[in-house]
Design a protein around this motif. Structure first.
Motif, PDB file in Angstrom:
ATOM      1  N   TYR A  52       1.272   3.633   6.577  1.00  8.56           N
ATOM      2  CA  TYR A  52       0.448   2.694   5.819  1.00  8.56           C
ATOM      3  C   TYR A  52       0.696   1.248   6.230  1.00  8.56           C
ATOM      4  CZ  TYR A  52       4.624   2.092   2.937  1.00  8.56           C
ATOM      5  OH  TYR A  52       5.904   1.849   2.508  1.00  8.56           O
ATOM      6  N   ASP A  89       0.393  -8.651   3.595  1.00 11.27           N
ATOM      7  CA  ASP A  89      -0.821  -8.471   2.789  1.00 11.27           C
ATOM      8  C   ASP A  89      -0.663  -9.168   1.449  1.00 11.27           C
ATOM      9  OD1 ASP A  89       0.946  -6.823   1.470  1.00 11.27           O
ATOM     10  OD2 ASP A  89      -0.383  -5.094   1.383  1.00 11.27           O
ATOM     11  N   ALA A  94       0.828  -1.210   0.000  1.00 11.10           N
ATOM     12  CA  ALA A  94       0.000   0.000   0.000  1.00 11.10           C
ATOM     13  C   ALA A  94       0.859   1.257   0.000  1.00 11.10           C
ATOM     14  CB  ALA A  94      -0.931  -0.006   1.207  1.00 11.10           C
ATOM     15  N   TRP A 114      -6.684  -0.590   0.631  1.00  6.89           N
ATOM     16  CA  TRP A 114      -6.889  -1.580   1.690  1.00  6.89           C
ATOM     17  C   TRP A 114      -7.595  -2.823   1.166  1.00  6.89           C
ATOM     18  CZ3 TRP A 114      -3.611   1.220   3.676  1.00  6.89           C
ATOM     19  CH2 TRP A 114      -3.775   2.590   3.885  1.00  6.89           C
ATOM     20  N   ILE A 146      -1.539   0.556   9.108  1.00  6.88           N
ATOM     21  CA  ILE A 146      -2.933   0.446   8.682  1.00  6.88           C
ATOM     22  C   ILE A 146      -3.187  -0.904   8.034  1.00  6.88           C
ATOM     23  CG2 ILE A 146      -4.711   1.411   7.183  1.00  6.88           C
ATOM     24  CD1 ILE A 146      -3.354   4.137   7.500  1.00  6.88           C
ATOM     25  N   VAL A 147      -2.259  -1.348   7.187  1.00  2.00           N
ATOM     26  CA  VAL A 147      -2.426  -2.636   6.513  1.00  2.00           C
ATOM     27  C   VAL A 147      -2.522  -3.772   7.532  1.00  2.00           C
ATOM     28  CG1 VAL A 147      -1.272  -4.329   5.034  1.00  2.00           C
ATOM     29  CG2 VAL A 147      -1.418  -1.951   4.307  1.00  2.00           C
ATOM     30  N   SER A 201      -4.995  -4.822  -0.881  1.00  2.85           N
ATOM     31  CA  SER A 201      -4.083  -5.402   0.105  1.00  2.85           C
ATOM     32  C   SER A 201      -4.686  -6.654   0.730  1.00  2.85           C
ATOM     33  CB  SER A 201      -3.766  -4.392   1.215  1.00  2.85           C
ATOM     34  OG  SER A 201      -2.736  -3.508   0.837  1.00  2.85           O
ATOM     35  N   VAL A 216      -6.014  -3.760   8.587  1.00  2.00           N
ATOM     36  CA  VAL A 216      -6.941  -4.078   7.507  1.00  2.00           C
ATOM     37  C   VAL A 216      -7.028  -5.582   7.275  1.00  2.00           C
ATOM     38  CG1 VAL A 216      -7.223  -3.916   4.997  1.00  2.00           C
ATOM     39  CG2 VAL A 216      -6.785  -1.854   6.335  1.00  2.00           C
ATOM     40  N   GLU A 261      -8.428   5.496  -0.488  1.00  2.00           N
ATOM     41  CA  GLU A 261      -9.739   4.899  -0.242  1.00  2.00           C
ATOM     42  C   GLU A 261     -10.902   5.786  -0.646  1.00  2.00           C
ATOM     43  OE1 GLU A 261     -13.454   4.164   2.052  1.00  2.00           O
ATOM     44  OE2 GLU A 261     -12.118   5.890   2.216  1.00  2.00           O
TER      45      GLU A 261
END
Length: 550
Positions: A166, A547, A129, A501, A169-170, A504, A173, A236
């Motif tokens: 990021y 991911d 990402a 996301w 965040i991944v 991913s 997610v 997003e």
């Protein structure tokens, strides 16, 4: 740059040969930046966020040497040239695990490809990402004009913005906590700028933050026709764009010129571009607010969805610093309630192309979302959640005659053989149909035959002699879309949701097109060298691929 002269027939033909090479040299690093006033590590190119503009004429050769200087931590990388067909250069598409191996830390690679379409686009990392961390830049390819204008204001990048890294965040997610799979952006940017209210920073967050960091401004000329090249280069958020007091005329979607139509608001999902013409108000001297807002939930998710910039006519109006113009009612309504692209009856290509009314093959793909065997939340297309193998690019395997993947179902390859055209029906109307998805197909301007809520009736095609063509289309929540492409570009082409996301988390299919002809491609040896370089890196470094890899 100048427009390439051409007659109407040649405007949809193969690109002209100009013999011109446009050279760029990119150093990718991670540095602390504060686009909205909140300081955070950002992936940048040559010190810039957004990254430098790539500009060429239709038919030029674009050469970009990329130096991976990412540290803190080190990562691989790869750049994708969004919307470029890559006919004859399929290996230059820049998708790790599909067309090449990643560029390892400390490594370099030179992409070389033809500017085979014209209009407005962007480039971005396709490694995990990374583009959500700042690795995005605009790309303009000049070609024949369908509608004349006076002033080109250049690219306007619209990007949602996340203050967290990021990678963190991944992890959420694709994690096991369903409450963390839909992160909200912290801000929204127009050409990399906006004002974030630092008083809203979470308690205990000691990050450097400066309110009123500054916004972008654009000077208009009364009575003149201005071209704005709108690009959603975010992660997003679906963007809604408007200019107070000004009407817009849409002239292109993605790389496809269309029959012009007027609007007060433009909807752009991730990856989409729309070119508009805006006439400067006669005898105007003041300043007006340009707006780009992230569509309201459940379309998109943002804590601070509103980005603004200023359109001004005289410098005195800009320096006065008071901007109190009123948003169009249509803009407010679209932000609140609209999570689709404009109706297909409006978006008619300028140059007509008719798809095969009876394609030899049709594939139905169902989208799903659930936990896997280890409890991680993932997206699925036909019961498979994609995961790339960076060391085994699918295009290179196919080139060597390997089109069987019994040990790697996660590659989610759909082999369409030698079929002359392919129709794909994507269903987003099951239990997982609660979100919209911007669906992107590499290697093609796909025909968008129909899109809507519920299920396709199996026969409806909107404007069958000249349907909308583009490379990203919003698949609505609780709905479907029907796409088709002419199989004229042998390759391994990603078909995926462009929300960072979601891809991913595996919302991806590999479209394998004409594998017998892939075997005949003369792929340069430097592509295999990228894999040897990547292998040397991974032989000494454990890669934590959490991911899908894309």
């Amino acid at each position: 740059m100048t427009n390439v002269p051409s007659d109407i027939n040649s405007c949809i033909a193969d690109p002209p040969y100009t013999g011109v090479i446009r050279n760029y040299d990119f150093a990718i690093k991670r540095e602390t930046k504060a686009p909205d006033g909140y300081s955070k590590p950002v992936l940048i190119i040559n010190g810039q966020f957004p990254a430098p503009l790539i500009e060429a004429n239709w038919g030029d050769i674009i050469q970009v040497t990329v130096h991976n200087q990412i540290t803190g931590p080190e990562e691989g990388t790869a750049l994708h040239w969004h919307g470029i067909l890559q006919k004859g250069h399929q290996w230059e598409d820049g998708v790790p695990g599909i067309s090449m191996c990643p560029i390892p830390p400390g490594g370099s690679f030179t992409y070389s490809f033809i500017a085979d379409l014209y209009g407005s686009s962007w480039y971005h990392s396709h490694y995990s990402a990374q583009y959500a961390g700042g690795l995005v830049g605009p790309m303009i390819i000049h070609g024949p004009d369908t509608v004349k204008y006076d002033i080109d204001k250049g690219p306007i990048l619209l990007t949602d913005w996340f203050h967290r890294d990021y990678n963190d965040i991944v992890e959420d997610v694709v994690g096991t906590d369903v409450n963390k799979i839909g992160p909200s952006s912290d801000s929204n940017l127009i050409n990399g700028r906006n004002n974030f209210d630092c008083s809203t920073v979470a308690t205990g967050d000691k990050t450097s933050c400066k309110s009123n960091a500054g916004i972008t401004n654009f000077r208009f000329t009364p009575g003149k026709l201005h071209r704005l090249r709108l690009i959603n280069a975010g992660a997003e958020g679906q963007q809604k764009f408007s200019i107070d007091g000004h009407n817009m005329t849409v002239i292109a979607n993605d790389f496809v010129p269309i029959i012009p139509y007027d609007t007060k608001v433009v909807s752009l999902a991730i990856g989409q571009r729309t070119d508009v013409l805006v006439r400067g108000l006669d005898k105007a001297t003041g300043a007006y607010i340009m707006r780009s807002s992230i569509a309201s939930a459940p379309c998109s998710f943002s804590s601070n969805p509103d980005a603004t910039a200023i359109v001004y006519y005289k410098h005195e109006a800009l320096t006065a610093g008071t901007f109190n113009t009123t948003a169009w009612p249509e803009f407010k309504a679209s932000v609140a309630d609209v999570c689709v692209n404009d109706d297909l009856t409006k978006t008619v290509p300028w140059y007509p192309i008719a798809p095969d009314p009876n394609p030899p093959t049709t594939k139905v793909i169902d989208i799903d979302f659930h936990q896997n065997g280890t409890g991680n939340w993932l997206w699925f297309m036909n019961d498979v959640s994609f995961r790339a193998n960076y060391n085994q690019p699918i295009l290179l395997l196919s080139n060597m005659g390997n089109n069987s993947y019994p040990d790697s179902p996660e590659w989610n390859v759909e082999n369409f053989g030698s079929n002359s055209s392919v129709r794909i029906v994507i269903n987003n109307n099951g239990a997982a149909g609660f979100l919209a998805h911007p669906i992107h197909l590499h290697g093609h301007n796909m025909f968008v035959l129909d899109v809507g809520t519920g299920s396709w009736d199996g026969s409806t095609v909107i404007n069958p002699s000249n349907p909308q063509r583009r490379d990203v289309q919003i698949l609505p929540a609780n709905g479907y879309m029907v796409l088709q492409f002419t199989a004229d570009n042998p390759g391994a082409w990603p078909l995926h949701c462009h929300i960072a996301w979601h891809v991913s988390a595996g919302l991806y299919v590999t479209v394998l097109e004409r594998p017998d002809d892939i075997a005949k491609l003369q792929i340069p040896s430097v592509i295999a060298q990228t894999c040897r370089d990547w292998s040397a890196f991974t032989n000494t470094t454990v890669l934590n691929q959490i991911d899908s890899g894309l």
